[in-house]
Design a protein around this motif. Structure first.
Motif, PDB file in Angstrom:
ATOM      1  N   ALA A 175       0.952  -1.179  -0.067  1.00 38.78           N
ATOM      2  CA  ALA A 175       0.109   0.190   0.134  1.00 38.78           C
ATOM      3  C   ALA A 175       0.946   1.369  -0.113  1.00 38.78           C
ATOM      4  O   ALA A 175       0.595   2.094  -0.778  1.00 38.78           O
ATOM      5  N   GLN A 176       1.917   1.138   0.807  1.00 41.35           N
ATOM      6  CA  GLN A 176       2.848   2.470   0.915  1.00 41.35           C
ATOM      7  C   GLN A 176       3.799   2.391  -0.368  1.00 41.35           C
ATOM      8  O   GLN A 176       3.747   3.541  -1.078  1.00 41.35           O
ATOM      9  N   LEU A 177       3.826   1.505  -1.209  1.00 41.71           N
ATOM     10  CA  LEU A 177       4.467   1.507  -2.545  1.00 41.71           C
ATOM     11  C   LEU A 177       3.656   2.130  -3.523  1.00 41.71           C
ATOM     12  O   LEU A 177       4.036   2.918  -4.125  1.00 41.71           O
ATOM     13  N   ALA A 178       2.446   1.787  -3.448  1.00 41.81           N
ATOM     14  CA  ALA A 178       1.316   2.231  -4.197  1.00 41.81           C
ATOM     15  C   ALA A 178       1.288   3.616  -4.118  1.00 41.81           C
ATOM     16  O   ALA A 178       1.202   4.387  -5.145  1.00 41.81           O
ATOM     17  N   GLN A 179       1.134   4.103  -3.259  1.00 38.57           N
ATOM     18  CA  GLN A 179       1.170   5.617  -2.627  1.00 38.57           C
ATOM     19  C   GLN A 179       2.190   6.467  -3.331  1.00 38.57           C
ATOM     20  O   GLN A 179       2.076   7.424  -4.038  1.00 38.57           O
ATOM     21  N   GLN A 180       3.509   5.822  -2.908  1.00 36.03           N
ATOM     22  CA  GLN A 180       4.696   6.634  -3.214  1.00 36.03           C
ATOM     23  C   GLN A 180       4.993   6.553  -4.887  1.00 36.03           C
ATOM     24  O   GLN A 180       5.526   7.264  -5.454  1.00 36.03           O
ATOM     25  N   LEU A 181       4.252   5.324  -5.566  1.00 41.02           N
ATOM     26  CA  LEU A 181       4.469   5.342  -6.891  1.00 41.02           C
ATOM     27  C   LEU A 181       3.343   6.053  -7.681  1.00 41.02           C
ATOM     28  O   LEU A 181       3.315   6.112  -9.189  1.00 41.02           O
ATOM     29  N   GLY A 182       2.422   6.225  -7.228  1.00 42.30           N
ATOM     30  CA  GLY A 182       1.163   6.851  -7.751  1.00 42.30           C
ATOM     31  C   GLY A 182       0.392   5.665  -8.376  1.00 42.30           C
ATOM     32  O   GLY A 182      -0.213   5.997  -9.599  1.00 42.30           O
ATOM     33  N   ASP A 207      15.234  17.327  -1.493  1.00 46.39           N
ATOM     34  CA  ASP A 207      14.111  18.189  -0.572  1.00 46.39           C
ATOM     35  C   ASP A 207      13.148  18.874  -1.439  1.00 46.39           C
ATOM     36  O   ASP A 207      11.789  18.740  -1.562  1.00 46.39           O
ATOM     37  N   ILE A 208      13.688  19.512  -2.591  1.00 44.48           N
ATOM     38  CA  ILE A 208      12.794  20.085  -3.343  1.00 44.48           C
ATOM     39  C   ILE A 208      11.942  19.321  -4.156  1.00 44.48           C
ATOM     40  O   ILE A 208      10.885  19.485  -4.353  1.00 44.48           O
ATOM     41  N   THR A 209      12.565  18.346  -4.836  1.00 45.18           N
ATOM     42  CA  THR A 209      11.840  17.277  -5.459  1.00 45.18           C
ATOM     43  C   THR A 209      10.678  16.528  -4.689  1.00 45.18           C
ATOM     44  O   THR A 209       9.639  16.316  -5.260  1.00 45.18           O
ATOM     45  N   ALA A 210      11.023  16.389  -3.518  1.00 47.21           N
ATOM     46  CA  ALA A 210       9.932  15.821  -2.434  1.00 47.21           C
ATOM     47  C   ALA A 210       8.849  16.555  -2.479  1.00 47.21           C
ATOM     48  O   ALA A 210       7.742  16.326  -2.361  1.00 47.21           O
ATOM     49  N   ASP A 211       9.100  18.069  -2.273  1.00 42.21           N
ATOM     50  CA  ASP A 211       8.204  18.979  -2.067  1.00 42.21           C
ATOM     51  C   ASP A 211       7.224  19.090  -3.255  1.00 42.21           C
ATOM     52  O   ASP A 211       6.110  19.194  -3.407  1.00 42.21           O
ATOM     53  N   ALA A 212       7.916  19.220  -4.565  1.00 42.83           N
ATOM     54  CA  ALA A 212       7.321  19.137  -5.853  1.00 42.83           C
ATOM     55  C   ALA A 212       6.290  17.970  -5.866  1.00 42.83           C
ATOM     56  O   ALA A 212       5.143  17.910  -6.492  1.00 42.83           O
ATOM     57  N   ASP A 213       6.644  16.650  -5.765  1.00 41.26           N
ATOM     58  CA  ASP A 213       5.843  15.578  -5.521  1.00 41.26           C
ATOM     59  C   ASP A 213       4.605  15.642  -4.495  1.00 41.26           C
ATOM     60  O   ASP A 213       3.729  15.015  -4.994  1.00 41.26           O
ATOM     61  N   ARG A 214       5.037  16.332  -3.290  1.00 41.28           N
ATOM     62  CA  ARG A 214       3.671  16.672  -2.604  1.00 41.28           C
ATOM     63  C   ARG A 214       2.818  17.938  -3.034  1.00 41.28           C
ATOM     64  O   ARG A 214       1.778  18.090  -2.457  1.00 41.28           O
ATOM     65  N   GLY A 215       3.375  18.480  -3.983  1.00 43.65           N
ATOM     66  CA  GLY A 215       2.486  19.690  -4.489  1.00 43.65           C
ATOM     67  C   GLY A 215       2.503  20.920  -3.675  1.00 43.65           C
ATOM     68  O   GLY A 215       1.807  21.747  -3.665  1.00 43.65           O
TER      69      GLY A 215
END
Length: 154
Positions: free
Chosen positions: A56-63, A141-149
């Motif tokens: 489930a966590q993989l699904a969330q992180q992979l979209g 950090d910047i790319t993680a922020d972008a992934d989170r919107g």
């Protein structure tokens, strides 16, 4: 005529595009789908951090849907790169873990690329190495922020 990017901005842009374009090539060279490679990278990160990760966590992180992740994990399991195991803390949960084969193979071309970059940066003076480490942490950090919107800092 649009303004030309500054040299640093231009270099960062080239780096981002180059790395983004390498994912499918690295996956193909390893005989897998790009999503399989991304899954292995997530599992390597969780393994490095000592965290267990489930489908489930993989699904969330992979979209992806959990059904799609099941297919990905099935493929990686057939390749001997991951295994499913019951959670140590919750018997209802399954965790996806890297096999020793996945850790030692360092994922083919990806491992070679990482090792080559690390060797090169290792030749820099300690102060410069620390700057590279800070830069990479900031980029992540910047790319993680972008992934989170979330909006990047200005």
């Amino acid at each position: 005529m649009p303004a030309r990017p500054e040299p640093l901005e231009s270099d960062v842009q080239r780096l981002v595009f180059d790395l983004a374009s390498r994912g499918p090539t690295l996956a193909r060279e390893a005989g897998m789908h790009p999503t399989d490679l991304r899954t292995l990278v997530l599992l390597l990160e969780s393994d490095r951090d000592g965290r267990a990760i489930g489908p489930a966590q993989l699904a969330q992180q992979l979209g992806l849907t959990t059904a799609a992740v099941t297919s990905v994990v099935d493929r990686l399991e057939r390749l001997g790169l991951v295994r499913r195991q019951p959670s140590a803390t919750d018997r209802r949960r399954v965790e996806v873990r890297l096999t020793d084969e996945a850790r030692t193979s360092t994922l083919g071309g990806l491992g070679h690329l990482v090792a080559t970059i690390a060797r090169r940066v290792g030749t820099y003076p300690p102060r410069d190495q620390a700057a590279v480490v800070r830069f990479l942490a900031d980029v992540l950090d910047i790319t993680a922020d972008a992934d989170r919107g979330t909006a990047p800092e200005r």
